[in-house]
Design a protein around this motif. Structure first.
Motif, PDB file in Angstrom:
ATOM      1  N   ARG A  25      10.337  11.628 -12.428  1.00  0.00           N
ATOM      2  CA  ARG A  25       9.692  12.335 -13.535  1.00  0.00           C
ATOM      3  C   ARG A  25       9.221  13.736 -13.133  1.00  0.00           C
ATOM      4  O   ARG A  25       8.675  14.462 -13.944  1.00  0.00           O
ATOM      5  CB  ARG A  25       8.506  11.516 -14.054  1.00  0.00           C
ATOM      6  N   GLU A  26       9.458  14.118 -11.896  1.00  0.00           N
ATOM      7  CA  GLU A  26       9.012  15.433 -11.435  1.00  0.00           C
ATOM      8  C   GLU A  26       9.659  16.561 -12.230  1.00  0.00           C
ATOM      9  O   GLU A  26       8.991  17.533 -12.586  1.00  0.00           O
ATOM     10  CB  GLU A  26       9.329  15.602  -9.948  1.00  0.00           C
ATOM     11  N   GLU A  27      10.939  16.442 -12.538  1.00  0.00           N
ATOM     12  CA  GLU A  27      11.610  17.518 -13.291  1.00  0.00           C
ATOM     13  C   GLU A  27      11.081  17.626 -14.717  1.00  0.00           C
ATOM     14  O   GLU A  27      11.017  18.721 -15.277  1.00  0.00           O
ATOM     15  CB  GLU A  27      13.120  17.338 -13.267  1.00  0.00           C
ATOM     16  N   ALA A  46       0.868   8.213  -6.442  1.00  0.00           N
ATOM     17  CA  ALA A  46      -0.339   7.951  -5.669  1.00  0.00           C
ATOM     18  C   ALA A  46      -0.812   6.513  -5.877  1.00  0.00           C
ATOM     19  O   ALA A  46      -0.479   5.879  -6.878  1.00  0.00           O
ATOM     20  CB  ALA A  46      -1.439   8.916  -6.096  1.00  0.00           C
ATOM     21  N   LEU A  47      -1.592   6.040  -4.943  1.00  0.00           N
ATOM     22  CA  LEU A  47      -2.258   4.751  -5.068  1.00  0.00           C
ATOM     23  C   LEU A  47      -3.675   5.001  -5.552  1.00  0.00           C
ATOM     24  O   LEU A  47      -4.256   6.045  -5.270  1.00  0.00           O
ATOM     25  CB  LEU A  47      -2.298   4.043  -3.707  1.00  0.00           C
ATOM     26  N   GLY A  48      -4.237   4.058  -6.272  1.00  0.00           N
ATOM     27  CA  GLY A  48      -5.621   4.212  -6.726  1.00  0.00           C
ATOM     28  C   GLY A  48      -5.716   4.332  -8.222  1.00  0.00           C
ATOM     29  O   GLY A  48      -4.914   3.766  -8.968  1.00  0.00           O
ATOM     30  N   ASP A  49      -6.686   5.120  -8.677  1.00  0.00           N
ATOM     31  CA  ASP A  49      -6.968   5.241 -10.105  1.00  0.00           C
ATOM     32  C   ASP A  49      -5.875   5.977 -10.872  1.00  0.00           C
ATOM     33  O   ASP A  49      -5.746   5.802 -12.077  1.00  0.00           O
ATOM     34  CB  ASP A  49      -8.302   5.956 -10.329  1.00  0.00           C
ATOM     35  N   TYR A  50      -5.119   6.832 -10.176  1.00  0.00           N
ATOM     36  CA  TYR A  50      -4.093   7.634 -10.838  1.00  0.00           C
ATOM     37  C   TYR A  50      -2.731   7.349 -10.228  1.00  0.00           C
ATOM     38  O   TYR A  50      -2.613   7.177  -9.023  1.00  0.00           O
ATOM     39  CB  TYR A  50      -4.435   9.133 -10.744  1.00  0.00           C
ATOM     40  N   ASP A  51      -1.723   7.299 -11.085  1.00  0.00           N
ATOM     41  CA  ASP A  51      -0.355   7.020 -10.644  1.00  0.00           C
ATOM     42  C   ASP A  51       0.366   8.265 -10.159  1.00  0.00           C
ATOM     43  O   ASP A  51       1.235   8.188  -9.297  1.00  0.00           O
ATOM     44  CB  ASP A  51       0.453   6.391 -11.792  1.00  0.00           C
ATOM     45  N   VAL A  52       0.034   9.404 -10.727  1.00  0.00           N
ATOM     46  CA  VAL A  52       0.687  10.662 -10.387  1.00  0.00           C
ATOM     47  C   VAL A  52      -0.380  11.726 -10.150  1.00  0.00           C
ATOM     48  O   VAL A  52      -1.368  11.801 -10.886  1.00  0.00           O
ATOM     49  CB  VAL A  52       1.642  11.120 -11.521  1.00  0.00           C
ATOM     50  N   VAL A  53      -0.158  12.549  -9.127  1.00  0.00           N
ATOM     51  CA  VAL A  53      -1.021  13.683  -8.817  1.00  0.00           C
ATOM     52  C   VAL A  53      -0.130  14.912  -8.734  1.00  0.00           C
ATOM     53  O   VAL A  53       0.920  14.881  -8.090  1.00  0.00           O
ATOM     54  CB  VAL A  53      -1.769  13.465  -7.482  1.00  0.00           C
ATOM     55  N   GLU A  54      -0.546  15.978  -9.406  1.00  0.00           N
ATOM     56  CA  GLU A  54       0.217  17.223  -9.397  1.00  0.00           C
ATOM     57  C   GLU A  54      -0.731  18.383  -9.107  1.00  0.00           C
ATOM     58  O   GLU A  54      -1.897  18.337  -9.468  1.00  0.00           O
ATOM     59  CB  GLU A  54       0.862  17.488 -10.765  1.00  0.00           C
ATOM     60  N   ILE A  55      -0.194  19.414  -8.480  1.00  0.00           N
ATOM     61  CA  ILE A  55      -0.887  20.691  -8.363  1.00  0.00           C
ATOM     62  C   ILE A  55      -0.017  21.691  -9.112  1.00  0.00           C
ATOM     63  O   ILE A  55       1.195  21.778  -8.866  1.00  0.00           O
ATOM     64  CB  ILE A  55      -1.056  21.151  -6.899  1.00  0.00           C
TER      65      ILE A  55
END
Length: 108
Positions: A25-27, A46-55
């Motif tokens: 799903r990055e694109e 990512a693991l934890g509260d969020y599935d995806v992390v983006e900057i």
């Protein structure tokens, strides 16, 4: 342009779709960010509260809100958190401003 930390959690139905049909799903994220005039700097699961992390670098807060609203309106994401990021030089300027405010906590 300012940087933002974007964190999202998929709805259970979206997770089921990704498990049944694995996809990058990055694109999709890159395309949306570019449509608001920004640039994707990094994308991670990512693991934890969020599935995806983006900057991402985005033109302004309005663009960040538009991005969040567009993604949330799609229904596949149950939460989307946007955090503005400050460079170290911006942070030092904020510290200097704070030191000149003269705030006194209660009882002091």
């Amino acid at each position: 342009m300012p940087d933002y930390l974007l964190q999202l959690s998929y709805a259970p139905e979206a997770v089921a779709t990704l498990v049944a049909n694995p996809q990058n799903r990055e694109e999709v994220a890159r395309s949306l960010i570019e449509k608001v005039g920004g640039k994707l700097k990094g994308y991670w699961f990512a693991l934890g509260d969020y599935d995806v992390v983006e900057i991402a670098t985005l033109p302004d807060d309005e663009s960040a809100v538009a991005l969040s609203m567009a993604v949330m309106a799609g229904g596949a994401v149950k939460s989307f958190k946007t955090t503005p990021l400050l460079s170290m030089s911006e942070s030092i300027e904020a510290m200097k401003k704070a030191s000149g405010l003269g705030y006194k906590p209660p009882g002091k």
